[in-house]
Enzyme design. Structure first.
Site, mmCIF file in Angstrom:
data_model
loop_
_atom_site.group_PDB
_atom_site.id
_atom_site.type_symbol
_atom_site.label_atom_id
_atom_site.label_comp_id
_atom_site.label_asym_id
_atom_site.label_seq_id
_atom_site.Cartn_x
_atom_site.Cartn_y
_atom_site.Cartn_z
ATOM 1 N N ALA A 171 0.830 -1.211 0.000
ATOM 2 C CA ALA A 171 0.000 0.000 0.000
ATOM 3 C C ALA A 171 0.861 1.256 0.000
ATOM 4 C CB ALA A 171 -0.944 -0.007 1.199
ATOM 5 N N ASP A 172 1.907 1.261 0.796
ATOM 6 C CA ASP A 172 2.817 2.411 0.821
ATOM 7 C C ASP A 172 3.434 2.661 -0.546
ATOM 8 O OD1 ASP A 172 3.513 3.754 3.541
ATOM 9 O OD2 ASP A 172 3.252 1.655 4.057
#
Length: 399
Positions: A171-172
Protein backbone atom coordinates in the site's frame (compact mmCIF):
# COMPACT_ATOMS: atom_id res chain seq x y z
CA UNK A 1 26.52 15.81 -2.13
CA UNK A 2 26.53 16.64 -5.82
CA UNK A 3 23.20 16.04 -7.52
CA UNK A 4 24.03 13.99 -10.61
CA UNK A 5 20.60 13.65 -12.24
CA UNK A 6 20.89 16.94 -14.14
CA UNK A 7 19.54 15.54 -17.41
CA UNK A 8 16.31 14.11 -16.03
CA UNK A 9 12.91 15.22 -17.33
CA UNK A 10 12.22 17.08 -14.06
CA UNK A 11 15.45 19.06 -13.96
CA UNK A 12 14.76 22.55 -12.65
CA UNK A 13 11.83 21.42 -10.47
CA UNK A 14 12.33 21.97 -6.74
CA UNK A 15 10.45 19.71 -4.31
CA UNK A 16 10.07 20.29 -0.58
CA UNK A 17 9.76 16.85 1.01
CA UNK A 18 8.12 16.86 4.46
CA UNK A 19 7.34 13.15 4.37
CA UNK A 20 8.49 10.26 6.53
CA UNK A 21 8.64 6.45 6.43
CA UNK A 22 7.85 5.11 2.90
CA UNK A 23 4.84 6.36 0.89
CA UNK A 24 5.95 10.00 0.70
CA UNK A 25 9.70 9.41 0.58
CA UNK A 26 9.44 6.90 -2.28
CA UNK A 27 7.23 9.34 -4.19
CA UNK A 28 9.78 12.13 -3.87
CA UNK A 29 12.67 9.73 -4.58
CA UNK A 30 11.04 8.90 -7.92
CA UNK A 31 10.98 12.63 -8.64
CA UNK A 32 14.65 12.93 -7.60
CA UNK A 33 15.58 10.04 -9.91
CA UNK A 34 13.93 11.99 -12.72
CA UNK A 35 16.01 15.09 -12.08
CA UNK A 36 14.08 17.12 -9.49
CA UNK A 37 15.97 18.88 -6.70
CA UNK A 38 14.34 17.25 -3.67
CA UNK A 39 14.95 18.97 -0.34
CA UNK A 40 14.18 16.60 2.49
CA UNK A 41 13.13 18.58 5.56
CA UNK A 42 13.84 16.58 8.71
CA UNK A 43 13.68 17.24 12.43
CA UNK A 44 17.09 17.40 14.08
CA UNK A 45 16.71 13.75 15.11
CA UNK A 46 15.99 12.74 11.51
CA UNK A 47 13.26 10.78 9.74
CA UNK A 48 11.98 7.89 11.87
CA UNK A 49 12.94 5.53 9.04
CA UNK A 50 16.59 6.21 9.87
CA UNK A 51 16.08 4.47 13.20
CA UNK A 52 14.03 1.39 12.35
CA UNK A 53 17.12 -0.83 12.23
CA UNK A 54 20.77 -0.62 11.31
CA UNK A 55 23.55 1.56 12.59
CA UNK A 56 23.88 5.31 12.86
CA UNK A 57 21.87 7.52 10.52
CA UNK A 58 21.15 4.99 7.81
CA UNK A 59 19.01 1.91 7.38
CA UNK A 60 18.52 -0.03 4.17
CA UNK A 61 14.92 1.18 3.99
CA UNK A 62 15.93 4.81 4.45
CA UNK A 63 18.63 4.64 1.78
CA UNK A 64 16.25 2.96 -0.67
CA UNK A 65 13.59 5.64 -0.12
CA UNK A 66 15.73 8.78 0.06
CA UNK A 67 18.64 8.47 -2.33
CA UNK A 68 19.48 11.51 -4.39
CA UNK A 69 17.91 14.06 -2.03
CA UNK A 70 19.38 16.94 -0.06
CA UNK A 71 18.67 17.15 3.67
CA UNK A 72 17.97 20.21 5.77
CA UNK A 73 17.34 19.73 9.50
CA UNK A 74 14.85 22.21 10.96
CA UNK A 75 13.07 22.24 14.30
CA UNK A 76 9.54 23.30 13.37
CA UNK A 77 8.72 23.88 17.04
CA UNK A 78 11.00 26.89 16.89
CA UNK A 79 9.48 29.99 15.23
CA UNK A 80 12.66 30.66 13.28
CA UNK A 81 12.77 27.06 12.03
CA UNK A 82 9.18 27.32 10.88
CA UNK A 83 9.91 30.65 9.21
CA UNK A 84 12.81 29.06 7.33
CA UNK A 85 10.51 26.32 6.04
CA UNK A 86 7.97 28.89 4.87
CA UNK A 87 10.69 30.65 2.91
CA UNK A 88 11.70 27.38 1.27
CA UNK A 89 8.10 26.62 0.32
CA UNK A 90 7.68 30.09 -1.18
CA UNK A 91 10.42 29.28 -3.69
CA UNK A 92 9.42 25.69 -4.46
CA UNK A 93 7.46 24.05 -7.26
CA UNK A 94 6.12 21.12 -5.23
CA UNK A 95 5.49 20.39 -1.57
CA UNK A 96 4.76 16.83 -0.44
CA UNK A 97 3.64 16.06 3.11
CA UNK A 98 2.18 13.02 4.85
CA UNK A 99 1.54 14.35 8.34
CA UNK A 100 -1.66 13.27 10.04
CA UNK A 101 -4.63 15.38 8.84
CA UNK A 102 -4.73 18.72 10.65
CA UNK A 103 -1.02 18.88 11.48
CA UNK A 104 -0.08 21.22 8.66
CA UNK A 105 -2.90 23.61 9.61
CA UNK A 106 -1.69 23.67 13.22
CA UNK A 107 1.76 24.61 11.96
CA UNK A 108 0.31 27.41 9.85
CA UNK A 109 1.31 25.56 6.69
CA UNK A 110 -2.12 24.61 5.35
CA UNK A 111 -2.61 24.65 1.59
CA UNK A 112 -4.51 27.98 1.34
CA UNK A 113 -1.79 29.84 3.23
CA UNK A 114 0.98 28.30 1.14
CA UNK A 115 -0.98 28.99 -2.05
CA UNK A 116 -1.27 32.67 -1.10
CA UNK A 117 2.51 32.86 -0.82
CA UNK A 118 3.18 30.76 -3.93
CA UNK A 119 0.31 30.56 -6.44
CA UNK A 120 2.15 28.07 -8.62
CA UNK A 121 2.78 25.62 -5.79
CA UNK A 122 1.70 22.01 -6.23
CA UNK A 123 0.77 20.95 -2.71
CA UNK A 124 0.50 17.19 -2.17
CA UNK A 125 -1.17 15.73 0.92
CA UNK A 126 -0.73 11.96 1.38
CA UNK A 127 -2.84 10.41 4.11
CA UNK A 128 -3.82 6.99 5.34
CA UNK A 129 -7.57 7.03 4.73
CA UNK A 130 -8.38 10.61 3.69
CA UNK A 131 -8.72 14.07 5.19
CA UNK A 132 -12.20 13.52 6.68
CA UNK A 133 -14.45 10.67 7.76
CA UNK A 134 -14.89 8.25 10.66
CA UNK A 135 -11.34 6.84 10.43
CA UNK A 136 -9.51 10.14 10.00
CA UNK A 137 -7.93 10.02 13.48
CA UNK A 138 -6.63 6.48 13.08
CA UNK A 139 -2.92 5.90 13.07
CA UNK A 140 -2.39 4.11 9.78
CA UNK A 141 0.32 1.84 8.50
CA UNK A 142 0.38 -0.55 5.57
CA UNK A 143 -1.35 -3.49 7.34
CA UNK A 144 -4.32 -1.27 8.15
CA UNK A 145 -4.77 -0.44 4.47
CA UNK A 146 -4.29 -4.04 3.34
CA UNK A 147 -7.12 -4.87 5.74
CA UNK A 148 -9.49 -2.02 4.85
CA UNK A 149 -9.07 -2.17 1.07
CA UNK A 150 -9.93 -5.85 0.62
CA UNK A 151 -6.33 -6.68 -0.26
CA UNK A 152 -5.99 -9.14 2.63
CA UNK A 153 -9.21 -10.85 1.50
CA UNK A 154 -7.73 -11.36 -1.97
CA UNK A 155 -4.89 -13.30 -0.31
CA UNK A 156 -7.27 -15.43 1.83
CA UNK A 157 -6.29 -18.99 2.62
CA UNK A 158 -8.03 -21.30 0.18
CA UNK A 159 -8.87 -23.93 2.80
CA UNK A 160 -9.88 -21.82 5.81
CA UNK A 161 -10.90 -18.50 4.27
CA UNK A 162 -8.61 -16.66 6.68
CA UNK A 163 -7.49 -13.32 5.18
CA UNK A 164 -3.74 -12.91 4.76
CA UNK A 165 -1.41 -10.00 4.19
CA UNK A 166 1.42 -10.08 1.74
CA UNK A 167 4.86 -9.58 3.20
CA UNK A 168 5.74 -6.28 1.63
CA UNK A 169 4.37 -2.80 2.19
CA UNK A 170 2.40 -2.79 -1.03
CA UNK A 171 0.00 0.00 0.00
CA UNK A 172 2.82 2.41 0.82
CA UNK A 173 4.70 1.79 -2.40
CA UNK A 174 1.63 1.79 -4.63
CA UNK A 175 0.56 5.11 -3.13
CA UNK A 176 4.04 6.49 -3.81
CA UNK A 177 3.76 5.69 -7.52
CA UNK A 178 0.25 7.18 -7.76
CA UNK A 179 1.51 10.32 -6.01
CA UNK A 180 4.55 10.76 -8.25
CA UNK A 181 2.33 10.41 -11.33
CA UNK A 182 -0.12 12.96 -9.93
CA UNK A 183 2.70 15.46 -9.34
CA UNK A 184 3.80 15.14 -12.95
CA UNK A 185 0.22 15.59 -14.18
CA UNK A 186 -0.14 18.73 -12.05
CA UNK A 187 3.13 20.09 -13.47
CA UNK A 188 1.74 19.62 -16.98
CA UNK A 189 -1.45 21.48 -15.99
CA UNK A 190 0.62 24.30 -14.46
CA UNK A 191 2.61 24.59 -17.66
CA UNK A 192 -0.68 25.37 -19.43
CA UNK A 193 -2.23 27.87 -17.03
CA UNK A 194 0.47 28.81 -14.51
CA UNK A 195 -1.60 27.67 -11.54
CA UNK A 196 -0.67 25.16 -8.87
CA UNK A 197 -3.20 22.94 -7.14
CA UNK A 198 -3.81 20.78 -4.10
CA UNK A 199 -3.46 17.02 -4.65
CA UNK A 200 -5.02 14.85 -1.95
CA UNK A 201 -4.24 11.15 -2.08
CA UNK A 202 -4.92 8.49 0.53
CA UNK A 203 -3.41 5.04 0.73
CA UNK A 204 -6.92 3.60 0.98
CA UNK A 205 -8.01 5.32 -2.24
CA UNK A 206 -4.88 4.17 -4.04
CA UNK A 207 -5.28 0.54 -3.03
CA UNK A 208 -8.99 0.27 -3.84
CA UNK A 209 -8.23 1.66 -7.29
CA UNK A 210 -5.25 -0.67 -7.62
CA UNK A 211 -7.41 -3.72 -6.85
CA UNK A 212 -10.40 -2.85 -8.99
CA UNK A 213 -9.65 -4.14 -12.51
CA UNK A 214 -9.66 -7.85 -11.57
CA UNK A 215 -9.82 -8.32 -7.81
CA UNK A 216 -13.14 -6.44 -7.64
CA UNK A 217 -14.52 -7.75 -10.94
CA UNK A 218 -17.42 -9.45 -9.14
CA UNK A 219 -18.62 -6.04 -7.94
CA UNK A 220 -18.14 -4.07 -11.14
CA UNK A 221 -21.52 -4.65 -12.83
CA UNK A 222 -24.30 -3.40 -10.57
CA UNK A 223 -26.96 -6.03 -10.00
CA UNK A 224 -24.72 -8.96 -10.98
CA UNK A 225 -22.78 -9.31 -7.75
CA UNK A 226 -24.22 -12.79 -7.16
CA UNK A 227 -23.53 -14.15 -10.64
CA UNK A 228 -21.50 -17.39 -10.69
CA UNK A 229 -17.90 -16.62 -9.92
CA UNK A 230 -14.73 -18.66 -10.31
CA UNK A 231 -13.98 -20.71 -7.26
CA UNK A 232 -10.99 -19.67 -5.17
CA UNK A 233 -7.95 -21.11 -6.82
CA UNK A 234 -4.41 -21.97 -5.79
CA UNK A 235 -1.66 -19.67 -6.93
CA UNK A 236 0.35 -20.43 -10.04
CA UNK A 237 3.47 -21.71 -8.32
CA UNK A 238 4.20 -25.33 -9.19
CA UNK A 239 6.72 -27.57 -7.47
CA UNK A 240 8.96 -29.65 -9.67
CA UNK A 241 11.46 -32.34 -8.75
CA UNK A 242 14.15 -29.72 -8.16
CA UNK A 243 12.46 -26.38 -7.49
CA UNK A 244 9.51 -24.18 -8.35
CA UNK A 245 8.21 -22.65 -11.56
CA UNK A 246 5.22 -20.58 -12.59
CA UNK A 247 3.11 -21.35 -15.65
CA UNK A 248 0.12 -19.45 -17.04
CA UNK A 249 -2.25 -20.18 -19.91
CA UNK A 250 -4.87 -17.50 -20.46
CA UNK A 251 -5.57 -17.86 -24.18
CA UNK A 252 -6.74 -20.96 -26.05
CA UNK A 253 -3.42 -21.14 -27.89
CA UNK A 254 -1.49 -21.09 -24.61
CA UNK A 255 -3.73 -23.77 -23.13
CA UNK A 256 -3.22 -25.98 -26.18
CA UNK A 257 0.52 -25.42 -25.92
CA UNK A 258 0.56 -26.35 -22.24
CA UNK A 259 -1.49 -29.48 -22.83
CA UNK A 260 0.92 -30.51 -25.55
CA UNK A 261 4.00 -29.97 -23.41
CA UNK A 262 2.63 -31.98 -20.47
CA UNK A 263 1.22 -34.68 -22.79
CA UNK A 264 -2.42 -34.17 -21.87
CA UNK A 265 -4.06 -33.46 -25.27
CA UNK A 266 -7.39 -34.77 -23.96
CA UNK A 267 -7.73 -31.69 -21.78
CA UNK A 268 -7.93 -29.39 -24.82
CA UNK A 269 -11.54 -30.36 -25.57
CA UNK A 270 -12.50 -31.31 -22.02
CA UNK A 271 -15.73 -29.37 -21.24
CA UNK A 272 -14.17 -28.17 -17.98
CA UNK A 273 -11.31 -26.49 -19.84
CA UNK A 274 -12.44 -25.95 -23.43
CA UNK A 275 -12.94 -22.16 -23.19
CA UNK A 276 -11.31 -19.39 -21.16
CA UNK A 277 -14.48 -18.96 -19.07
CA UNK A 278 -14.68 -22.69 -18.37
CA UNK A 279 -11.02 -22.75 -17.38
CA UNK A 280 -11.64 -19.82 -15.06
CA UNK A 281 -14.67 -21.43 -13.40
CA UNK A 282 -12.72 -24.67 -12.94
CA UNK A 283 -9.40 -23.05 -12.15
CA UNK A 284 -8.73 -24.89 -8.90
CA UNK A 285 -9.18 -28.30 -10.49
CA UNK A 286 -7.20 -27.31 -13.58
CA UNK A 287 -4.25 -25.98 -11.57
CA UNK A 288 -4.24 -29.03 -9.32
CA UNK A 289 -4.14 -31.40 -12.31
CA UNK A 290 -1.38 -29.43 -14.05
CA UNK A 291 0.61 -29.38 -10.82
CA UNK A 292 0.49 -33.16 -10.52
CA UNK A 293 2.13 -33.49 -13.92
CA UNK A 294 4.73 -30.76 -13.46
CA UNK A 295 5.83 -32.32 -10.15
CA UNK A 296 7.16 -35.30 -12.10
CA UNK A 297 9.76 -33.32 -14.09
CA UNK A 298 12.66 -30.93 -13.63
CA UNK A 299 12.29 -27.16 -13.71
CA UNK A 300 14.64 -26.26 -16.55
CA UNK A 301 13.34 -29.04 -18.79
CA UNK A 302 9.78 -27.82 -18.32
CA UNK A 303 10.78 -24.20 -18.87
CA UNK A 304 12.62 -24.96 -22.09
CA UNK A 305 9.68 -26.90 -23.49
CA UNK A 306 7.10 -24.36 -22.35
CA UNK A 307 9.08 -21.49 -23.87
CA UNK A 308 9.31 -23.39 -27.15
CA UNK A 309 5.51 -23.76 -27.09
CA UNK A 310 5.09 -20.03 -26.26
CA UNK A 311 3.45 -20.72 -22.94
CA UNK A 312 4.12 -18.02 -20.29
CA UNK A 313 6.48 -19.45 -17.67
CA UNK A 314 9.43 -18.57 -15.46
CA UNK A 315 11.49 -19.93 -12.61
CA UNK A 316 10.34 -18.82 -9.18
CA UNK A 317 13.45 -17.04 -7.95
CA UNK A 318 14.47 -16.65 -4.37
CA UNK A 319 15.29 -13.04 -3.54
CA UNK A 320 18.98 -13.87 -3.31
CA UNK A 321 18.85 -15.16 -6.90
CA UNK A 322 17.14 -12.15 -8.50
CA UNK A 323 20.35 -10.15 -8.97
CA UNK A 324 21.99 -13.01 -10.89
CA UNK A 325 19.07 -13.66 -13.22
CA UNK A 326 20.20 -13.20 -16.84
CA UNK A 327 17.27 -10.93 -17.74
CA UNK A 328 17.88 -8.71 -14.71
CA UNK A 329 21.55 -8.53 -15.70
CA UNK A 330 20.63 -7.76 -19.31
CA UNK A 331 18.36 -4.92 -18.17
CA UNK A 332 21.16 -3.49 -16.00
CA UNK A 333 18.51 -3.28 -13.32
CA UNK A 334 20.70 -3.39 -10.23
CA UNK A 335 23.25 -0.65 -9.65
CA UNK A 336 25.71 -0.06 -6.85
CA UNK A 337 26.75 3.17 -5.19
CA UNK A 338 28.79 4.34 -2.24
CA UNK A 339 26.67 5.22 0.78
CA UNK A 340 28.49 7.13 3.52
CA UNK A 341 28.96 5.08 6.71
CA UNK A 342 27.50 1.96 5.08
CA UNK A 343 29.83 1.32 2.15
CA UNK A 344 28.70 -0.10 -1.17
CA UNK A 345 24.93 -0.57 -1.46
CA UNK A 346 22.72 -2.02 -4.18
CA UNK A 347 19.76 -0.16 -5.63
CA UNK A 348 17.26 -0.85 -8.39
CA UNK A 349 17.68 1.76 -11.11
CA UNK A 350 14.70 3.93 -12.07
CA UNK A 351 12.27 1.68 -13.93
CA UNK A 352 11.26 4.16 -16.66
CA UNK A 353 13.89 4.86 -19.31
CA UNK A 354 13.83 8.20 -21.13
CA UNK A 355 15.77 8.41 -24.37
CA UNK A 356 16.39 12.20 -24.30
CA UNK A 357 16.30 13.04 -20.60
CA UNK A 358 17.52 9.92 -18.83
CA UNK A 359 16.54 9.30 -15.24
CA UNK A 360 19.29 8.08 -12.98
CA UNK A 361 20.10 7.46 -9.34
CA UNK A 362 21.09 10.97 -8.35
CA UNK A 363 23.38 10.01 -5.50
CA UNK A 364 23.51 8.62 -2.01
CA UNK A 365 20.95 9.26 0.71
CA UNK A 366 21.92 12.35 2.73
CA UNK A 367 23.01 12.60 6.32
CA UNK A 368 20.71 14.51 8.68
CA UNK A 369 21.14 18.18 7.83
CA UNK A 370 23.93 17.49 5.36
CA UNK A 371 22.84 20.38 3.14
CA UNK A 372 21.32 22.73 5.72
CA UNK A 373 23.81 25.53 5.19
CA UNK A 374 23.68 25.38 1.38
CA UNK A 375 19.88 25.24 1.23
CA UNK A 376 19.46 28.14 3.63
CA UNK A 377 22.00 30.17 1.66
CA UNK A 378 20.05 29.45 -1.54
CA UNK A 379 16.93 30.76 0.25
CA UNK A 380 18.68 34.07 0.94
CA UNK A 381 19.98 33.55 4.48
CA UNK A 382 23.31 35.16 5.27
CA UNK A 383 26.11 33.29 7.00
CA UNK A 384 25.33 35.17 10.21
CA UNK A 385 21.63 34.32 10.00
CA UNK A 386 22.45 30.66 9.39
CA UNK A 387 24.75 30.62 12.41
CA UNK A 388 22.00 32.22 14.50
CA UNK A 389 19.47 29.57 13.44
CA UNK A 390 21.88 26.86 14.53
CA UNK A 391 22.65 28.63 17.80
CA UNK A 392 18.91 28.79 18.48
CA UNK A 393 18.74 25.08 17.65
CA UNK A 394 16.16 25.86 15.00
CA UNK A 395 18.45 24.34 12.40
CA UNK A 396 21.12 21.67 12.44
CA UNK A 397 23.90 20.83 10.04
CA UNK A 398 26.47 18.06 9.81
CA UNK A 399 29.45 18.96 11.95
Amino acid sequence: MEIQGVNGPLVGIRVIDLTTVVSGPVCTMILADQGADVIKVEPPAGDIARRTSGDGEFTAMFVSSNRGKRSIALDLKQPSGLAALRRLIAGADVLVQNFRPGTMARLGLAEPAMRAANPGLIYVSISGVGETGPYVKKRVYDPVIQSLSGFADVQADQATGRPNMIRTIVADKTTAVYAAQAVCAALVARARDGQGQHIQLSMLDAMVGFLWPEAMAQYTVVGRENAPQPAPRPDLIFQTRDGYITVGSLSDAEWRGLCGVIARPQWIDDPRFRTPSARSLNAAERIHLVGEVLAQGHSQDWLDRLDAAEVPCAPVLRRADVMDDPQVINNQLIETMQQPTLGVVRQARPAARFDRTPARIAGAAPRIGEHTDAILAEAGYSAIEIATLKTERAAKSVE
